[in-house]
Every structure is written in C-alpha cells, then in structure tokens.
Scaffold this motif. Structure first.
Motif, PDB file in Angstrom:
ATOM      1  N   GLY A 268       0.826  -1.199   0.000  1.00  0.00           N
ATOM      2  CA  GLY A 268       0.000   0.000   0.000  1.00  0.00           C
ATOM      3  C   GLY A 268       0.860   1.248   0.000  1.00  0.00           C
ATOM      4  N   VAL A 269       0.211   2.347  -0.314  1.00  0.00           N
ATOM      5  CA  VAL A 269       0.919   3.621  -0.344  1.00  0.00           C
ATOM      6  C   VAL A 269       0.194   4.574   0.586  1.00  0.00           C
ATOM      7  CG1 VAL A 269       1.655   5.550  -1.811  1.00  0.00           C
ATOM      8  CG2 VAL A 269       1.574   3.237  -2.738  1.00  0.00           C
ATOM      9  N   GLY A 270       0.940   5.168   1.475  1.00  0.00           N
ATOM     10  CA  GLY A 270       0.317   6.119   2.397  1.00  0.00           C
ATOM     11  C   GLY A 270       0.857   7.508   2.167  1.00  0.00           C
ATOM     12  N   VAL A 275       4.562   0.804   1.473  1.00  0.00           N
ATOM     13  CA  VAL A 275       4.780  -0.355   2.343  1.00  0.00           C
ATOM     14  C   VAL A 275       4.927  -1.592   1.456  1.00  0.00           C
ATOM     15  CG1 VAL A 275       3.889  -1.734   4.247  1.00  0.00           C
ATOM     16  CG2 VAL A 275       3.450   0.719   4.185  1.00  0.00           C
ATOM     17  N   LYS A 290       8.143  -0.342   5.539  1.00  0.00           N
ATOM     18  CA  LYS A 290       7.653   0.966   5.090  1.00  0.00           C
ATOM     19  C   LYS A 290       8.849   1.820   4.700  1.00  0.00           C
ATOM     20  CE  LYS A 290       4.471   4.609   6.446  1.00  0.00           C
ATOM     21  NZ  LYS A 290       3.310   4.880   7.280  1.00  0.00           N
ATOM     22  N   THR A 336       8.414  -4.031  10.168  1.00  0.00           N
ATOM     23  CA  THR A 336       7.486  -4.497  11.196  1.00  0.00           C
ATOM     24  C   THR A 336       6.894  -5.841  10.794  1.00  0.00           C
ATOM     25  OG1 THR A 336       5.646  -3.342  10.150  1.00  0.00           O
ATOM     26  CG2 THR A 336       6.779  -2.153  11.903  1.00  0.00           C
ATOM     27  N   PHE A 338       4.429  -8.528   9.497  1.00  0.00           N
ATOM     28  CA  PHE A 338       3.498  -8.509   8.365  1.00  0.00           C
ATOM     29  C   PHE A 338       2.161  -9.096   8.807  1.00  0.00           C
ATOM     30  CE2 PHE A 338       1.687 -11.136   4.880  1.00  0.00           C
ATOM     31  CZ  PHE A 338       1.242 -10.094   4.077  1.00  0.00           C
ATOM     32  N   MET A 339       1.075  -8.425   8.414  1.00  0.00           N
ATOM     33  CA  MET A 339      -0.261  -8.906   8.763  1.00  0.00           C
ATOM     34  C   MET A 339      -0.981  -9.260   7.468  1.00  0.00           C
ATOM     35  SD  MET A 339      -0.610  -8.723  12.121  1.00  0.00           S
ATOM     36  CE  MET A 339      -2.249  -8.338  12.710  1.00  0.00           C
ATOM     37  N   GLY A 342      -4.199  -7.394   6.091  1.00  0.00           N
ATOM     38  CA  GLY A 342      -4.153  -5.985   5.705  1.00  0.00           C
ATOM     39  C   GLY A 342      -4.858  -5.077   6.706  1.00  0.00           C
ATOM     40  N   SER A 343      -5.176  -3.877   6.235  1.00  0.00           N
ATOM     41  CA  SER A 343      -5.747  -2.890   7.153  1.00  0.00           C
ATOM     42  C   SER A 343      -7.266  -2.816   7.019  1.00  0.00           C
ATOM     43  CB  SER A 343      -5.114  -1.529   6.884  1.00  0.00           C
ATOM     44  OG  SER A 343      -5.161  -1.249   5.506  1.00  0.00           O
ATOM     45  N   ASP A 345      -9.306  -0.394   6.690  1.00  0.00           N
ATOM     46  CA  ASP A 345      -9.949   0.526   5.748  1.00  0.00           C
ATOM     47  C   ASP A 345     -10.345  -0.205   4.471  1.00  0.00           C
ATOM     48  OD1 ASP A 345      -7.128   0.262   5.373  1.00  0.00           O
ATOM     49  OD2 ASP A 345      -7.221   1.815   3.838  1.00  0.00           O
ATOM     50  N   ASP A 378      -2.215   8.911  15.209  1.00  0.00           N
ATOM     51  CA  ASP A 378      -2.779   8.765  13.864  1.00  0.00           C
ATOM     52  C   ASP A 378      -3.782   7.604  13.840  1.00  0.00           C
ATOM     53  OD1 ASP A 378      -3.151   9.380  11.255  1.00  0.00           O
ATOM     54  OD2 ASP A 378      -1.289   8.495  10.518  1.00  0.00           O
ATOM     55  N   LYS A 380      -6.791   5.608  12.942  1.00  0.00           N
ATOM     56  CA  LYS A 380      -7.720   5.536  11.809  1.00  0.00           C
ATOM     57  C   LYS A 380      -7.739   4.098  11.303  1.00  0.00           C
ATOM     58  CE  LYS A 380      -4.152   7.229   8.655  1.00  0.00           C
ATOM     59  NZ  LYS A 380      -3.781   8.246   7.699  1.00  0.00           N
ATOM     60  N   LEU A 385      -4.476  -3.328  11.718  1.00  0.00           N
ATOM     61  CA  LEU A 385      -4.189  -4.467  10.841  1.00  0.00           C
ATOM     62  C   LEU A 385      -4.758  -5.750  11.434  1.00  0.00           C
ATOM     63  CD1 LEU A 385      -0.440  -3.554  10.241  1.00  0.00           C
ATOM     64  CD2 LEU A 385      -2.312  -3.212   8.624  1.00  0.00           C
TER      65      LEU A 385
HETATM   66  N1  LIG Z   1       2.420  -4.500   8.763  1.00  0.00           N
HETATM   67  C1  LIG Z   1       1.627  -4.511   7.677  1.00  0.00           C
HETATM   68  N2  LIG Z   1       1.151  -5.671   7.192  1.00  0.00           N
HETATM   69  C2  LIG Z   1       0.334  -5.670   6.102  1.00  0.00           C
HETATM   70  N3  LIG Z   1      -0.056  -4.565   5.452  1.00  0.00           N
HETATM   71  C3  LIG Z   1       0.400  -3.373   5.884  1.00  0.00           C
HETATM   72  C4  LIG Z   1       1.260  -3.284   7.006  1.00  0.00           C
HETATM   73  N4  LIG Z   1       1.535  -1.986   7.221  1.00  0.00           N
HETATM   74  C5  LIG Z   1       0.875  -1.300   6.278  1.00  0.00           C
HETATM   75  N5  LIG Z   1       0.194  -2.114   5.453  1.00  0.00           N
HETATM   76  C6  LIG Z   1      -0.631  -1.737   4.313  1.00  0.00           C
HETATM   77  O1  LIG Z   1      -0.011  -0.679   3.622  1.00  0.00           O
HETATM   78  C7  LIG Z   1      -0.920   0.418   3.495  1.00  0.00           C
HETATM   79  C8  LIG Z   1      -0.158   1.708   3.501  1.00  0.00           C
HETATM   80  O2  LIG Z   1       0.285   1.946   4.805  1.00  0.00           O
HETATM   81  P1  LIG Z   1       0.818   3.343   5.268  1.00  0.00           P
HETATM   82  O3  LIG Z   1       1.077   3.267   6.714  1.00  0.00           O
HETATM   83  O4  LIG Z   1       1.938   3.767   4.385  1.00  0.00           O
HETATM   84  O5  LIG Z   1      -0.338   4.340   4.911  1.00  0.00           O
HETATM   85  P2  LIG Z   1      -1.761   4.616   5.496  1.00  0.00           P
HETATM   86  O6  LIG Z   1      -1.835   4.239   6.947  1.00  0.00           O
HETATM   87  O7  LIG Z   1      -2.754   3.977   4.589  1.00  0.00           O
HETATM   88  O8  LIG Z   1      -1.828   6.175   5.327  1.00  0.00           O
HETATM   89  P3  LIG Z   1      -0.978   7.317   6.046  1.00  0.00           P
HETATM   90  O9  LIG Z   1       0.409   7.252   5.551  1.00  0.00           O
HETATM   91  O10 LIG Z   1      -1.680   8.550   5.643  1.00  0.00           O
HETATM   92  O11 LIG Z   1      -1.055   7.048   7.509  1.00  0.00           O
HETATM   93  C9  LIG Z   1      -1.876   0.257   4.660  1.00  0.00           C
HETATM   94  O12 LIG Z   1      -3.089   0.868   4.370  1.00  0.00           O
HETATM   95  C10 LIG Z   1      -1.985  -1.243   4.792  1.00  0.00           C
HETATM   96  O13 LIG Z   1      -2.992  -1.726   3.949  1.00  0.00           O
END
Ligand SMILES: Nc1ncnc2c1ncn2[C@@H]1O[C@H](COP(=O)(O)OP(=O)(O)OP(=O)(O)O)[C@@H](O)[C@H]1O
Length: 534
Positions: A268-270, A275, A290, A336, A338-339, A342-343, A345, A378, A380, A385
C-alpha cells in the motif's frame, strides 16, 4: 513455591565484573531486569540476556515466562535444607549487548561488517534505489526511570549502592505527552504473549502452515514479545538451527540490513511512504517494510532511529511488532510484523458482532500504549491491521516526533480523524485519541466516514469545519445496538472533558459485552471473518 525467597541476580558485565541485585522472583519482571541492565551498562542496547543451565548450555531469556523458567530451574537444584537456611547461590546472567564502540565510526554511526550476505548494491537494484553509503543502526539503550529500590552490589568493589545510583536515568528522547499519571508500567500478565514454555504450535502467516519449533518443540517468542513464526518444513534444513540463532540475534540487537531483505510486492501507499511485503532471509520470515523518502541530515536520521527504539519496549498482542529500522541515504525503511489480512480501511463495513471483538483488542492496545505514555497520533482504520490468526493490531505509532515532523515537512497531509481540540491546536492527549477511536468505530461499523465522504478530492478544510461546527453524527439506532451507539457517541463528544475517559473505556458495556466471551472465541470469530474478506 518461590514465595518470599530472595535470589541474588548476578549481572555479568563484559569486563568480567559483576553487579549483584537482590530480587524476589515473584516480583521481578523481564522488563525490569532490562532496565537495571541498561543502567548498569549505559550506552548499550540490551534486549535479552542468557544464563547457563545445568548442562552448560546458554539459555536466552526474552520474556517474563522465560525469566520464571530460569528461576524455576535454579530452584529445582536447591535442597529443602538450602532453602530453609537461605543458602542460595547467585543466579548469574549475561546481558546480550548490542553496541560496542568499535562498531561505530567517528560520526557514531554503525559500521556494517557482516560478511557473506547479498551485496547492498544488489538490494538497491531490487528496490530501485542507489547503493547506500551510510547505514545507521538503532542500538542505543532507552534510559527509563526505574521505580523500584532493590539493593545492588558490585561484586568487584563490594560497595553497596542503591539502584538509583547506577548510571544516569535517561529520559524519553521525544516529547511524549503523558495521558496517565505515574511512571511507566510494565506488561500486564493479561497482555503478555504466549509462553515459550507452553509447547504450542504456531502458524506461519506466510505459509499458512502449523508446526512446532524445530529446536525445542515450543513456540518461540520474539524479544518484543511477538510469536516468532517458524520456517516452513520445506525450508527446514540443518541451516535452520543457525537461522533460529540468527532470528534471535537480529531481533535481540535490532539489526536488520537492507541486504538481508528481498522485496516482494507493494502492500500500500500512504502519506509519504510505500509499504512493501518483504522477505527477511536470515529469519525466513515475512515483514512489512515501510519506505519513506526523507530529506533530513544525518543528525536528524540518528534522532529518528533513537526515537523509534522505544518500539522495542512495546509488548502487546494488539501492537504490531517492530523489528528495526535503517536509513539508506535519504530513505528510511521501517520493518514491522506482516499482517496478511491488511488494514481495516479495505474491509469495512464490519458486522457489529465481529467489530465488537476487534474493538476489545483495539482498546487493549491503546490502553497499553497510553500506560507507557505513548500516544498513537494517527488513529484511523488504515492503521489497524488484522490477520487470519484472528489478531488485531495497531501500527504506525507516532513515537518519533522527529519522524512525524520530517514527514509533515516533505509530505503535506491533514488527518481527518483529528479531534476538534487538535484542529484548534489546543491540547492533545489521550482524550483526543478517544475521539479518533470513535470516528474509526463509526466508519468501521457503517463503512462510511462520519463527516463527509473521504476521497482524493475531499476538501479537508471542509471536513475540519464540519468537525468543529456540526454535531457529531450518531449511529442509526435501527442498525446498531444501543451499546455500540453509546460507545461511539461517548468517544465523539466534542468537549474533551466530557468524552469517555480512557480508564473507563474498558468498562463500557459495548466492550464488556465482548471481553467476556474469551479470547479464543474472539480470535476464531475475527479469523473467519478476515479469511472470508481477503
Ligand atoms: N504491517 C503490515 N502488514 C500488512 N499490510 C500493511 C502493514 N503496514 C501497512 N500495510 C498496508 O499498507 C498500506 C499503507 O500503509 P501506510 O502506513 O503507508 O499508509 P496509510 O496508513 O494507509 O496512510 P498514512 O500514511 O496517511 O497514515 C496500509 O493501508 C496497509 O494496507
């Protein structure tokens, strides 16, 4: 059995000296021991220690359970007569120290000396980045205030000194607000991870297989407390013993280098970072890495790594395990657990009876971090996960002020989950996090952000205005239980003083309803929901 028995814990330092510490096994915890060690050996990072068992083997201690097992082993060797007379030999432990001065260059940066691994250029090529010239490692002890007053004696000079005199008490290297009064708390028994002595099998998220530890037929536990996932049978070879040792070393010292990582896919991209699902070769495990591009100088990089170090201390089943972080030029990689689910959202709305079980884990994770005086900053759905083992964990704690600020400078972003008082730049503390939890719960229950639909076109200024001006939305009564409705409303009270207080969250009827169902049932419910939604 060990009630009232006092042991001498002899802590060996590397110059062959030792410090004696009188302890009651009943009272002493693993973290407390690390705190004492870090004050005896200032400037080092110790996340584990070992002792020598009756067969002369080194046994590593990384958890409360392993600490108990150590005392138990010594106790078994004592006769009733010895116990009666208090004739108890010292228990000698050997801290595993991460940093030595010769590993550092004149900038105090770690010099990489590992041989035989993939070249950094190879890795850089994989990741489309330049080969690195600087590499930092975070191996600095977090000085923490200690709250106990056991007597400690140096066995070399026989001076009795109180623990308070050992070394300098450090301070948190970042400005953590304190939502709770008092000193740092340690992991509560309810929050400690699976005992390494329990002999349970564990599943590997990457391979979906169950197996027992190849070494001892027991579940292994990471120094952060997280269950360590085993190599798959197909990977299990004579190398596995050394792999297991490597896991220990890597996790103990927090040494993760770029050349040990093989990037898989983008998860994913935040805001400011990507990540990646990444394979860590020495431990044969999957991680989420990340990568954030940061234009900051070396001093700031060092500070960020130091601040992230506190994550090693976090040990809760509801907090994502932190494995390490490193800089390559102007990119930080944060590794970190891995889950595989996913998240949240991505998989909302969540049926209330599943969400209830998840909410218990979320609340427990936050309470744990708040008790350590750490705010998430933060909260949200994308920072929660899940996995197919039915675990629910918070990620992305803003423990590094420097990192948060550096990201904010390079990547502008506004958090729509902010409490009104945060938007107004007033006080930020645990009550503000309670607000964000309420917004998150609303969104997870309904599938919709409560103020306005959040898209890339959303004007966040309008969202902020609605948060400040409008009455907080309430969950529709015909769709959700009164308990959930009340929970969300109590979290989303506009006046922070009238919000449900963080100590009361756990006692709220919505949480109580699910907490009593037991963690086994909870995990099954969450696991099957995650499986059917990924
Ligand atoms: N430990 C993990 N295991 C599996 N998926 C992950 C993990 N960490 C992050 N992700 C996935 O990567 C995505 C991007 O994460 P990231 O923290 O970069 O951004 P975000 O939380 O979506 O947004 P922001 O950067 O604005 O907080 C997440 O939404 C999640 O789906």
């Amino acid at each position: 059995m060990t009630q009232n028995l006092q042991f001498t814990l002899r802590i060996k330092t590397d110059n062959d000296q030792a410090i004696d510490w009188m302890v009651h096994p009943e009272e002493i915890t693993f973290f407390r021991t690390l705190e004492v060690i870090s004050n005896i050996l200032p400037g080092t990072a110790t996340t584990a220690f070992h002792y020598i068992d009756e067969d002369g083997e080194k046994i590593t201690v990384r958890s409360d359970e392993e600490l108990k097992a150590m005392f138990q082993m010594y106790l078994c060797d004592l006769s009733d007569e010895d116990i009666k007379r208090g004739n108890i030999p010292p228990v000698t432990i050997y801290p595993r120290v991460g940093k030595t001065p010769k590993d550092r260059n004149r900038f105090d940066l770690k010099i990489k000396t590992q041989k035989g691994s993939r070249s950094s250029a190879e890795f850089a090529q994989n990741r489309n980045v330049q080969s690195q010239s600087h590499r930092l490692s975070n191996e600095v002890a977090m000085g923490q205030p200690m709250e106990h007053s056991h007597m400690i004696r140096s066995t070399t000079n026989e001076n009795i000194i109180s623990q308070g005199e050992i070394g300098q008490y450090g301070h948190m290297s970042h400005d953590i607000e304190s939502p709770l009064p008092g000193t740092l708390h340690h992991v509560s028994p309810g929050q400690s991870r699976t005992s390494p002595m329990s002999g349970q099998s564990i599943s590997s998220p990457m391979l979906g297989q169950q197996r027992t530890s190849p070494m001892v037929g027991q579940q292994r536990v990471s120094p952060m407390g997280g269950a360590m996932h085993q190599v798959s049978p197909s990977h299990y070879s004579p190398r596995s013993q050394s792999t297991a040792d490597n896991i220990k070393q890597i996790l103990t010292c927090g040494k993760i280098s770029a050349e040990d990582l093989v990037q898989d896919c983008l998860l994913g991209v935040g805001n400011g970072g990507q990540v990646y699902k990444t394979f860590h070769q020495p431990s044969q495990r999957l991680m989420a890495v990340k990568v954030i591009h940061l234009d900051v100088d070396i001093e700031v990089q060092k500070k960020i790594l130091l601040e992230l170090e506190i994550l090693y201390k976090c040990n809760s089943p509801s907090i994502i395990a932190f494995y390490g972080a490193f800089f390559i030029e102007n990119q930080i990689s944060i590794c970190t657990e891995f889950m595989n689910g996913g998240s949240l959202d991505r998989i909302k709305p969540i049926p209330e009876d599943v969400l209830g079980h998840m909410a218990v884990k979320m609340v427990q994770g936050l309470l744990y971090m708040w008790s350590l005086k750490i705010l998430h900053r933060d909260i949200k759905p994308s920072n929660i996960l899940v996995n197919t083992d039915g675990e629910v964990k918070w990620c992305d704690f803003g423990v590094s002020t420097q990192l948060v600020e550096s990201i904010a400078v390079s990547h502008v972003g506004t958090n729509a989950y902010m409490a009104p008082e945060r938007i107004k730049a007033e006080n930020y503390g645990a009550p503000s996090e309670v607000w964000s939890l309420g917004v998150t719960m609303y969104e997870l229950a309904t599938g919709e952000f409560p103020f306005e639909e959040l898209t890339s076109d959303t004007n966040l200024l309008n969202v902020c205005n609605s948060i400040l001006e409008a009455n907080p939305p309430v969950l529709p009564e015909n769709k959700f239980s009164p308990e959930l409705g009340d929970f969300v409303s109590k979290c989303m009270h506009k006046v922070p003083q009238q919000r449900i207080t963080h100590p009361d969250i756990l006692a709220h009827p919505f949480i109580q309803k699910y907490i009593h169902e037991g963690s086994g049932k909870s995990r099954n419910i969450i696991a099957s929901w995650v499986k059917s939604n990924i």
